[in-house]
Design a protein around this motif. Structure first.
Motif, short mmCIF file in Angstrom:
data_model
loop_
_atom_site.label_atom_id
_atom_site.label_comp_id
_atom_site.label_asym_id
_atom_site.label_seq_id
_atom_site.Cartn_x
_atom_site.Cartn_y
_atom_site.Cartn_z
N PRO A 11 3.10 27.93 -4.79
CA PRO A 11 3.29 28.21 -6.22
C PRO A 11 4.22 27.19 -6.89
N LEU A 12 5.26 26.73 -6.20
CA LEU A 12 6.16 25.75 -6.80
C LEU A 12 5.47 24.41 -6.97
N SER A 13 4.62 24.07 -6.02
CA SER A 13 3.88 22.81 -6.12
C SER A 13 2.91 22.85 -7.29
N ARG A 14 2.27 23.99 -7.51
CA ARG A 14 1.34 24.12 -8.63
C ARG A 14 2.07 24.05 -9.96
N ILE A 15 3.27 24.64 -10.03
CA ILE A 15 4.07 24.57 -11.26
C ILE A 15 4.48 23.13 -11.53
N GLY A 16 4.90 22.43 -10.47
CA GLY A 16 5.25 21.02 -10.63
C GLY A 16 4.08 20.18 -11.09
N LEU A 17 2.89 20.43 -10.52
CA LEU A 17 1.69 19.72 -10.94
C LEU A 17 1.39 20.00 -12.40
N PHE A 18 1.54 21.25 -12.83
CA PHE A 18 1.31 21.61 -14.22
C PHE A 18 2.23 20.81 -15.15
N PHE A 19 3.52 20.76 -14.84
CA PHE A 19 4.45 20.04 -15.71
C PHE A 19 4.21 18.53 -15.69
N ARG A 20 3.80 17.98 -14.56
CA ARG A 20 3.46 16.55 -14.52
C ARG A 20 2.25 16.26 -15.41
N GLN A 21 1.26 17.15 -15.38
CA GLN A 21 0.09 16.97 -16.23
C GLN A 21 0.44 17.13 -17.71
N VAL A 22 1.33 18.07 -18.03
CA VAL A 22 1.77 18.26 -19.41
C VAL A 22 2.47 17.00 -19.91
N MET A 23 3.37 16.45 -19.11
CA MET A 23 4.09 15.24 -19.51
C MET A 23 3.13 14.07 -19.68
N ALA A 24 2.13 13.96 -18.82
CA ALA A 24 1.15 12.88 -18.94
C ALA A 24 0.36 13.01 -20.24
N GLU A 25 0.02 14.23 -20.62
CA GLU A 25 -0.71 14.43 -21.88
C GLU A 25 0.19 14.16 -23.08
N LEU A 26 1.46 14.52 -23.00
CA LEU A 26 2.37 14.30 -24.11
C LEU A 26 2.61 12.81 -24.35
N ARG A 27 2.52 12.00 -23.31
CA ARG A 27 2.67 10.55 -23.48
C ARG A 27 1.51 9.96 -24.28
#
Length: 75
Positions: A11-27
């Motif tokens: 679950p922590l890995s999936r949350i981390g993946l989610f935030f990495r994807q969010v940051m990539a989209e925000l860029r």
């Protein structure tokens, strides 16, 4: 990623993946310049005021029709 590799993540890995994807989209986000922002705001305000005027005119007109049809005074 396939469904099986996502299911194996914790679950922590999936949350981390989610935030990495969010940051990539925000860029990828392109923010409007000050001039564009003022133009968009003005266009939005003009549209809202014109729709408000149309609805108000419709309300006044239909109100007058209702008063005329059902009568305003009982004499």
């Amino acid at each position: 990623m396939s469904q099986t590799s996502t299911a194996r993540r914790g679950p922590l890995s999936r949350i981390g993946l989610f935030f990495r994807q969010v940051m990539a989209e925000l860029r990828k986000v392109v923010r409007p310049t000050r001039t564009e922002l003022l133009t968009y705001t003005a266009v939005c305000m003009v549209f809202v005021v014109s729709v408000m005027a149309f609805v108000a005119a419709l309300d006044i007109g239909l109100g007058a029709v209702v008063v005329r049809v059902f009568g305003g005074s009982s004499s």
